[in-house]
Write a protein that holds these residues in place. Structure first.
Motif, PDB file in Angstrom:
ATOM      1  N   ARG A 105      -2.880  68.586   5.035  1.00  0.00           N
ATOM      2  CA  ARG A 105      -3.556  68.622   6.322  1.00  0.00           C
ATOM      3  C   ARG A 105      -4.423  69.867   6.412  1.00  0.00           C
ATOM      4  NH1 ARG A 105       1.778  67.768   9.846  1.00  0.00           N
ATOM      5  NH2 ARG A 105       2.626  68.757   7.991  1.00  0.00           N
ATOM      6  N   GLY A 106      -5.411  69.822   7.288  1.00  0.00           N
ATOM      7  CA  GLY A 106      -6.285  70.963   7.500  1.00  0.00           C
ATOM      8  C   GLY A 106      -7.542  70.888   6.696  1.00  0.00           C
ATOM      9  N   ILE A 146     -14.091  85.248   0.423  1.00  0.00           N
ATOM     10  CA  ILE A 146     -13.799  84.842   1.799  1.00  0.00           C
ATOM     11  C   ILE A 146     -14.986  84.100   2.410  1.00  0.00           C
ATOM     12  CG2 ILE A 146     -13.369  85.695   4.137  1.00  0.00           C
ATOM     13  CD1 ILE A 146     -11.723  87.958   2.852  1.00  0.00           C
ATOM     14  N   CYS A 147     -16.184  84.644   2.248  1.00  0.00           N
ATOM     15  CA  CYS A 147     -17.362  84.002   2.827  1.00  0.00           C
ATOM     16  C   CYS A 147     -17.596  82.624   2.211  1.00  0.00           C
ATOM     17  CB  CYS A 147     -18.595  84.888   2.633  1.00  0.00           C
ATOM     18  SG  CYS A 147     -18.590  86.395   3.630  1.00  0.00           S
ATOM     19  N   ASP A 148     -17.364  82.510   0.923  1.00  0.00           N
ATOM     20  CA  ASP A 148     -17.523  81.226   0.252  1.00  0.00           C
ATOM     21  C   ASP A 148     -16.508  80.208   0.761  1.00  0.00           C
ATOM     22  OD1 ASP A 148     -18.570  79.730  -2.403  1.00  0.00           O
ATOM     23  OD2 ASP A 148     -16.404  79.446  -2.231  1.00  0.00           O
ATOM     24  N   ARG A 149     -15.268  80.634   0.926  1.00  0.00           N
ATOM     25  CA  ARG A 149     -14.218  79.731   1.400  1.00  0.00           C
ATOM     26  C   ARG A 149     -14.463  79.304   2.847  1.00  0.00           C
ATOM     27  NH1 ARG A 149     -12.366  77.281  -2.371  1.00  0.00           N
ATOM     28  NH2 ARG A 149     -14.603  77.552  -2.683  1.00  0.00           N
ATOM     29  N   LEU A 150     -14.882  80.229   3.693  1.00  0.00           N
ATOM     30  CA  LEU A 150     -15.122  79.891   5.102  1.00  0.00           C
ATOM     31  C   LEU A 150     -16.296  78.929   5.254  1.00  0.00           C
ATOM     32  CD1 LEU A 150     -14.667  83.272   7.030  1.00  0.00           C
ATOM     33  CD2 LEU A 150     -12.960  81.529   6.497  1.00  0.00           C
ATOM     34  N   ALA A 151     -17.235  78.977   4.309  1.00  0.00           N
ATOM     35  CA  ALA A 151     -18.440  78.157   4.415  1.00  0.00           C
ATOM     36  C   ALA A 151     -18.222  76.715   3.980  1.00  0.00           C
ATOM     37  CB  ALA A 151     -19.567  78.779   3.584  1.00  0.00           C
ATOM     38  N   GLN A 152     -17.065  76.399   3.432  1.00  0.00           N
ATOM     39  CA  GLN A 152     -16.824  75.028   2.990  1.00  0.00           C
ATOM     40  C   GLN A 152     -16.758  74.072   4.189  1.00  0.00           C
ATOM     41  OE1 GLN A 152     -13.956  74.902  -0.686  1.00  0.00           O
ATOM     42  NE2 GLN A 152     -13.131  76.261   0.875  1.00  0.00           N
ATOM     43  N   PRO A 153     -17.386  72.911   4.063  1.00  0.00           N
ATOM     44  CA  PRO A 153     -17.282  71.923   5.149  1.00  0.00           C
ATOM     45  C   PRO A 153     -15.845  71.422   5.277  1.00  0.00           C
ATOM     46  CG  PRO A 153     -19.110  71.406   3.664  1.00  0.00           C
ATOM     47  CD  PRO A 153     -18.296  72.466   2.995  1.00  0.00           C
ATOM     48  N   VAL A 154     -15.450  71.106   6.479  1.00  0.00           N
ATOM     49  CA  VAL A 154     -14.131  70.531   6.699  1.00  0.00           C
ATOM     50  C   VAL A 154     -14.014  69.223   5.921  1.00  0.00           C
ATOM     51  CG1 VAL A 154     -12.554  69.563   8.409  1.00  0.00           C
ATOM     52  CG2 VAL A 154     -13.890  71.595   8.967  1.00  0.00           C
ATOM     53  N   GLY A 155     -12.914  69.066   5.202  1.00  0.00           N
ATOM     54  CA  GLY A 155     -12.684  67.859   4.435  1.00  0.00           C
ATOM     55  C   GLY A 155     -13.313  67.854   3.059  1.00  0.00           C
ATOM     56  N   ASP A 156     -13.962  68.956   2.674  1.00  0.00           N
ATOM     57  CA  ASP A 156     -14.618  69.007   1.356  1.00  0.00           C
ATOM     58  C   ASP A 156     -14.235  70.279   0.621  1.00  0.00           C
ATOM     59  OD1 ASP A 156     -16.233  68.145  -0.732  1.00  0.00           O
ATOM     60  OD2 ASP A 156     -18.033  69.100   0.078  1.00  0.00           O
ATOM     61  N   TRP A 157     -12.918  70.568   0.596  1.00  0.00           N
ATOM     62  CA  TRP A 157     -12.436  71.766  -0.087  1.00  0.00           C
ATOM     63  C   TRP A 157     -12.613  71.630  -1.587  1.00  0.00           C
ATOM     64  CZ3 TRP A 157      -9.160  73.574  -3.794  1.00  0.00           C
ATOM     65  CH2 TRP A 157      -8.799  74.924  -3.718  1.00  0.00           C
ATOM     66  N   ARG A 158     -13.155  72.659  -2.207  1.00  0.00           N
ATOM     67  CA  ARG A 158     -13.332  72.693  -3.655  1.00  0.00           C
ATOM     68  C   ARG A 158     -12.920  74.062  -4.173  1.00  0.00           C
ATOM     69  NH1 ARG A 158     -19.251  69.718  -4.487  1.00  0.00           N
ATOM     70  NH2 ARG A 158     -18.740  67.831  -3.280  1.00  0.00           N
ATOM     71  N   PRO A 159     -12.477  74.149  -5.419  1.00  0.00           N
ATOM     72  CA  PRO A 159     -12.083  75.449  -5.976  1.00  0.00           C
ATOM     73  C   PRO A 159     -13.249  76.431  -5.963  1.00  0.00           C
ATOM     74  CG  PRO A 159     -11.291  73.662  -7.363  1.00  0.00           C
ATOM     75  CD  PRO A 159     -12.221  73.046  -6.361  1.00  0.00           C
ATOM     76  N   PHE A 160     -12.912  77.702  -5.820  1.00  0.00           N
ATOM     77  CA  PHE A 160     -13.927  78.751  -5.770  1.00  0.00           C
ATOM     78  C   PHE A 160     -14.641  78.910  -7.108  1.00  0.00           C
ATOM     79  CE2 PHE A 160     -14.936  83.203  -6.771  1.00  0.00           C
ATOM     80  CZ  PHE A 160     -15.932  83.435  -5.833  1.00  0.00           C
ATOM     81  N   PRO A 216       2.386  76.273   2.628  1.00  0.00           N
ATOM     82  CA  PRO A 216       2.109  75.398   3.780  1.00  0.00           C
ATOM     83  C   PRO A 216       1.221  74.235   3.348  1.00  0.00           C
ATOM     84  CG  PRO A 216       0.697  77.324   3.851  1.00  0.00           C
ATOM     85  CD  PRO A 216       1.629  77.532   2.691  1.00  0.00           C
ATOM     86  N   PRO A 217       1.186  73.159   4.120  1.00  0.00           N
ATOM     87  CA  PRO A 217       0.410  71.969   3.745  1.00  0.00           C
ATOM     88  C   PRO A 217      -1.052  72.042   4.165  1.00  0.00           C
ATOM     89  CG  PRO A 217       1.628  71.517   5.737  1.00  0.00           C
ATOM     90  CD  PRO A 217       2.009  72.922   5.327  1.00  0.00           C
ATOM     91  N   VAL A 218      -1.723  73.131   3.796  1.00  0.00           N
ATOM     92  CA  VAL A 218      -3.145  73.310   4.101  1.00  0.00           C
ATOM     93  C   VAL A 218      -3.812  73.883   2.852  1.00  0.00           C
ATOM     94  CG1 VAL A 218      -2.657  73.740   6.548  1.00  0.00           C
ATOM     95  CG2 VAL A 218      -2.876  75.671   4.967  1.00  0.00           C
ATOM     96  N   PRO A 219      -5.133  73.846   2.757  1.00  0.00           N
ATOM     97  CA  PRO A 219      -5.806  74.466   1.619  1.00  0.00           C
ATOM     98  C   PRO A 219      -5.479  75.955   1.508  1.00  0.00           C
ATOM     99  CG  PRO A 219      -7.314  73.018   2.774  1.00  0.00           C
ATOM    100  CD  PRO A 219      -6.088  73.117   3.629  1.00  0.00           C
ATOM    101  N   LEU A 220      -5.246  76.406   0.283  1.00  0.00           N
ATOM    102  CA  LEU A 220      -4.800  77.778   0.050  1.00  0.00           C
ATOM    103  C   LEU A 220      -5.664  78.450  -1.015  1.00  0.00           C
ATOM    104  CD1 LEU A 220      -0.954  77.074  -0.278  1.00  0.00           C
ATOM    105  CD2 LEU A 220      -2.136  77.954   1.746  1.00  0.00           C
TER     106      LEU A 220
END
Length: 264
Positions: free
Chosen positions: A262-263, A223-237, A173-177
């Motif tokens: 998107r997302g 999971i906690c690390d991924r959920l804590a990311q600010p919207v628009g600032d996705w970075r690899p774990f 899907p076209p969202v962060p994975l």
């Protein structure tokens, strides 16, 4: 498949995994109180957690309770046991996603095993409602080949899936994975649980069983690390300094290969 053969498949499915999963559950209950809070306080956004084959919301209750304590609004899928495709299941999930999005904004989807396939498909149908997708041991490659025991149970309950549909399931899907996998997974072949690395997609290896993924402490940390990311600032774990021991050596990430989805 006869009922007797299905029971044999279920025994095979659990026999090599049960002991490790029990150990992981014990460690979770001993140590998870120290993870209820921590350095990241949740922003209150919603997380929808979808269980695996033959499992229901009880299997994800401990994880959801911890996420609630961390400051997120965590929800089960509210559809009983996951028996695979059933009339109305995806439509009801979509309706639930829309309700959560209306109340909390973009939703993080967490899917365990077969639940991860539902999460990915849901994100394809409503990408603007989805913040990210996290899959736990989900056979996003050829599920029928990657998980032979589980596949036999799935086919008993649902029949053989159309090959064209199997290919559709492999498209992201076209969202962060984030795809969490374990090379010691006793249910799904780990190669099929990998997500191709891009600027907004990754695979994260952990040590653990398939049946224990929902309460494996390393998985919870991811999971906690991924959920804590600010919207628009996705970075690899990257594991925290105190957590590096829990993760296998990680190779350098591949070069960016796609536009921002998107997302984010």
């Amino acid at each position: 498949m006869s009922s007797r053969r299905m029971k044999v498949s279920l025994v095979d499915l659990h026999s090599a995994e049960g002991g490790r999963a029990v150990d992981e559950l014990f460690a979770f209950h001993v140590l998870s109180p120290f993870m209820r809070g921590g350095s990241h306080e949740g922003d209150g956004h919603a997380a929808l957690v979808i269980p695996g084959l033959l499992a229901g919301d009880r299997s994800t209750e401990d994880l959801r309770d911890l996420l609630q304590a961390r400051g997120y609004n965590a929800f089960g899928w509210e559809q009983g046991r996951n028996y695979g495709p059933r009339p109305g299941v995806e439509d009801r999930l979509l309706a639930q996603l829309n309700r959560l999005h209306a109340a909390y904004g973009p939703v993080s989807l967490i899917g365990w095993s077969l639940g991860g396939l539902y999460a990915r498909e849901l994100a394809k149908r409503a990408p603007d409602c989805v913040r990210q997708v996290i899959t736990l041991g989900s056979p996003i490659g050829r599920a029928d080949e990657a998980a032979p025991h589980a596949s036999r149970v799935f086919k008993f309950l649902n029949g053989t899936m159309d090959p064209a549909r199997l290919l559709e399931l492999q498209h992201p899907p076209p969202v962060p994975l984030t795809a969490v996998f374990s090379k010691s997974d006793g249910v799904c072949g780990w190669e099929a649980c990998l997500q191709e690395q891009t600027r907004h997609a990754e695979s994260v290896e952990i040590h653990g069983s398939h049946l224990g993924l929902g309460h494996n402490l390393a998985v919870v940390h991811v999971i906690c690390d991924r959920l804590a990311q600010p919207v628009g600032d996705w970075r690899p774990f990257e594991p925290g300094a105190l957590w590096r021991w829990a993760f296998p050596f990680r190779e350098e990430a591949m070069s960016p290969a796609c536009d921002a989805p998107r997302g984010t």
